[in-house]
Design a protein around this motif. Structure first.
Motif, PDB file in Angstrom:
ATOM      1  N   ARG A 161      -6.776  -6.729  -6.732  1.00 16.65           N
ATOM      2  CA  ARG A 161      -7.997  -6.240  -6.098  1.00 16.65           C
ATOM      3  C   ARG A 161      -7.869  -4.795  -5.611  1.00 16.65           C
ATOM      4  NH1 ARG A 161      -7.747 -11.440  -3.314  1.00 16.65           N
ATOM      5  NH2 ARG A 161      -9.163 -12.936  -4.298  1.00 16.65           N
ATOM      6  N   SER A 162      -6.658  -4.402  -5.227  1.00 13.15           N
ATOM      7  CA  SER A 162      -6.461  -3.078  -4.636  1.00 13.15           C
ATOM      8  C   SER A 162      -5.811  -2.085  -5.591  1.00 13.15           C
ATOM      9  CB  SER A 162      -5.610  -3.206  -3.373  1.00 13.15           C
ATOM     10  OG  SER A 162      -4.329  -3.717  -3.686  1.00 13.15           O
ATOM     11  N   LEU A 203      -6.729  -0.117  -8.142  1.00 13.39           N
ATOM     12  CA  LEU A 203      -7.310   1.217  -8.345  1.00 13.39           C
ATOM     13  C   LEU A 203      -7.245   2.054  -7.066  1.00 13.39           C
ATOM     14  CD1 LEU A 203     -10.386   0.344 -10.587  1.00 13.39           C
ATOM     15  CD2 LEU A 203      -8.176   1.302 -11.283  1.00 13.39           C
ATOM     16  N   LYS A 204      -7.442   1.412  -5.934  1.00 16.26           N
ATOM     17  CA  LYS A 204      -7.386   2.125  -4.651  1.00 16.26           C
ATOM     18  C   LYS A 204      -6.013   2.762  -4.442  1.00 16.26           C
ATOM     19  CE  LYS A 204      -7.068   1.073   0.302  1.00 16.26           C
ATOM     20  NZ  LYS A 204      -7.177   0.004   1.325  1.00 16.26           N
ATOM     21  N   TRP A 205      -4.944   1.960  -4.593  1.00 15.34           N
ATOM     22  CA  TRP A 205      -3.608   2.478  -4.308  1.00 15.34           C
ATOM     23  C   TRP A 205      -3.075   3.344  -5.435  1.00 15.34           C
ATOM     24  CZ3 TRP A 205      -3.022   2.840   0.424  1.00 15.34           C
ATOM     25  CH2 TRP A 205      -3.383   1.834   1.316  1.00 15.34           C
ATOM     26  N   GLU A 225     -10.853  -3.658 -14.193  1.00 19.87           N
ATOM     27  CA  GLU A 225     -10.113  -2.777 -13.287  1.00 19.87           C
ATOM     28  C   GLU A 225      -8.700  -2.525 -13.812  1.00 19.87           C
ATOM     29  OE1 GLU A 225     -10.427  -3.589  -9.139  1.00 19.87           O
ATOM     30  OE2 GLU A 225     -12.477  -4.351  -9.325  1.00 19.87           O
ATOM     31  N   LYS A 257      -4.892   5.470  -7.057  1.00 22.49           N
ATOM     32  CA  LYS A 257      -5.488   6.777  -6.779  1.00 22.49           C
ATOM     33  C   LYS A 257      -4.714   7.492  -5.677  1.00 22.49           C
ATOM     34  CE  LYS A 257      -9.989   8.930  -5.778  1.00 22.49           C
ATOM     35  NZ  LYS A 257      -9.635   9.691  -4.568  1.00 22.49           N
ATOM     36  N   LYS A 258      -4.350   6.751  -4.630  1.00 27.09           N
ATOM     37  CA  LYS A 258      -3.542   7.330  -3.548  1.00 27.09           C
ATOM     38  C   LYS A 258      -2.206   7.825  -4.087  1.00 27.09           C
ATOM     39  CE  LYS A 258      -5.868   6.468   0.406  1.00 27.09           C
ATOM     40  NZ  LYS A 258      -6.146   7.472   1.465  1.00 27.09           N
ATOM     41  N   GLY A 260       0.821  -1.209   0.000  1.00 27.08           N
ATOM     42  CA  GLY A 260       0.000   0.000   0.000  1.00 27.08           C
ATOM     43  C   GLY A 260       0.850   1.251   0.000  1.00 27.08           C
ATOM     44  N   ALA A 315       0.394  -2.789  -4.722  1.00 22.66           N
ATOM     45  CA  ALA A 315      -1.006  -3.156  -4.924  1.00 22.66           C
ATOM     46  C   ALA A 315      -1.132  -4.493  -5.634  1.00 22.66           C
ATOM     47  CB  ALA A 315      -1.712  -2.076  -5.748  1.00 22.66           C
TER      48      ALA A 315
END
Length: 308
Positions: A203-204, A206-208, A241, A210-211, A182, A200
């Motif tokens: 699964r993660s 797009l989340k990371w 994704e 963006k961060k 992360g 990342a």
């Protein structure tokens, strides 16, 4: 003294890469069809034993432009330092095998054992070191001498101190574990390349990502890398994704440098080796470096010295 700021190529401070395990050609093909058109580069981690059924020249062409890392010849577990094992002399059969025992395979030093998700291969300490060395040699026979600069643990880092010491002494630029980090390091380049992992997973992503995009420029070179198997996107049916990531964060050379993992580490090493004083800067590396001198963009060629 003038102010010297370092950057990646394109005078950006954020790099993007990927690290994909196993060499699953059909899934890697699907993966590349998504990321390649958007200029996203990275590293494929291959098990040399899996390549026997394929044409070596075809492999070279398929992975052209990407880094190849050693994922150990047979993709084995290593025998753990904290475990005593019971061996069986019986022929191995999944249907009749005792799940508490290890069974010899046709390869010296390689055994079958029951893992949480099925029967897998485990190597003795001596054999694991040998398989790691053979894997690298066999990959370099296909991709070129000196081309394999990294080792990637199958099943993440193994609890075997002798194996780890052997890998660390084998001249690898990096040794990668498994598991997302992360933004726990602030997207900094790894402090210890023998213990690094990706930011990342599938699964993660797009989340990371963006961060990472929102991460402010603090004057330091940043690193974002995702993994870990192309087939993960197939299993979870979330190729969309990866497509969203590629469309959103690819094709942006004014914000990101797209490079393989070893290219990013090579660049960091070259930056750290820069000789800077009041009168000149010396770049003794074979890497072209991008700096700003009192805000003026300057490219320093490999093996050159510039006055400031």
């Amino acid at each position: 003294m003038k102010k010297i700021d370092t950057f990646y190529p394109g005078f950006v401070r954020k790099a993007i890469s990927f690290t994909i395990d196993d060499g699953n050609v059909p899934m890697d093909k699907k993966f590349l069809e998504i990321v390649k058109p958007h200029g996203i580069l990275g590293t494929f981690n291959l098990c040399s034993n899996n390549m026997k059924a394929f044409d070596p020249e075809g492999y070279v062409e398929f992975y052209k432009g990407y880094e190849i890392a050693n994922h150990c010849k047979y993709h084995p577990f290593a025998m753990r330092d904290d475990t005593e094992y019971e061996f069986s002399d019986e022929p191995f059969s999944e249907a009749t095998a005792d799940v508490t025992k290890l069974y010899k395979s046709d390869t010296d030093g390689l055994y079958h054992f029951k893992a949480a998700n099925g029967w897998r291969r485990m190597a003795t300490t001596e054999a694991y070191c040998r398989f790691a060395d053979e894997g690298r040699d066999e990959l370099e026979k296909v991709f070129g001498k000196g081309s394999v600069k990294a080792f990637v643990w199958p099943y993440s880092m193994q609890l075997n101190a002798i194996v780890f010491a052997h890998l660390r002494s084998s001249g690898y630029q990096s040794i990668r574990k498994t598991g997302e980090t992360g933004d726990s390091t602030g997207f900094a380049l790894p402090a210890d390349r023998t213990l690094w992992s990706y930011n990342a997973n599938h699964r993660s992503l797009l989340k990371w990502a963006k961060k990472y995009a929102e991460c402010e420029d603090d004057g330091e070179l940043k690193f974002f890398c995702f993994g870990v198997h192309a087939v993960d996107f197939e299993r979870d049916n979330n190729w969309n994704e990866l497509e969203e990531f590629a469309v959103t964060y690819g094709d942006r050379p004014n914000e990101y440098w797209y490079a393989t993992v070893s290219d990013i580490f090579d660049y960091e090493d070259a930056v750290k080796a820069l000789e800077i004083n009041d009168d000149y800067i010396v770049n003794d590396s074979d890497v072209k470096l991008y700096v700003k001198i009192d805000g003026k963009e300057t490219v320093i060629s490999p093996g050159s010295k510039i006055s400031i």
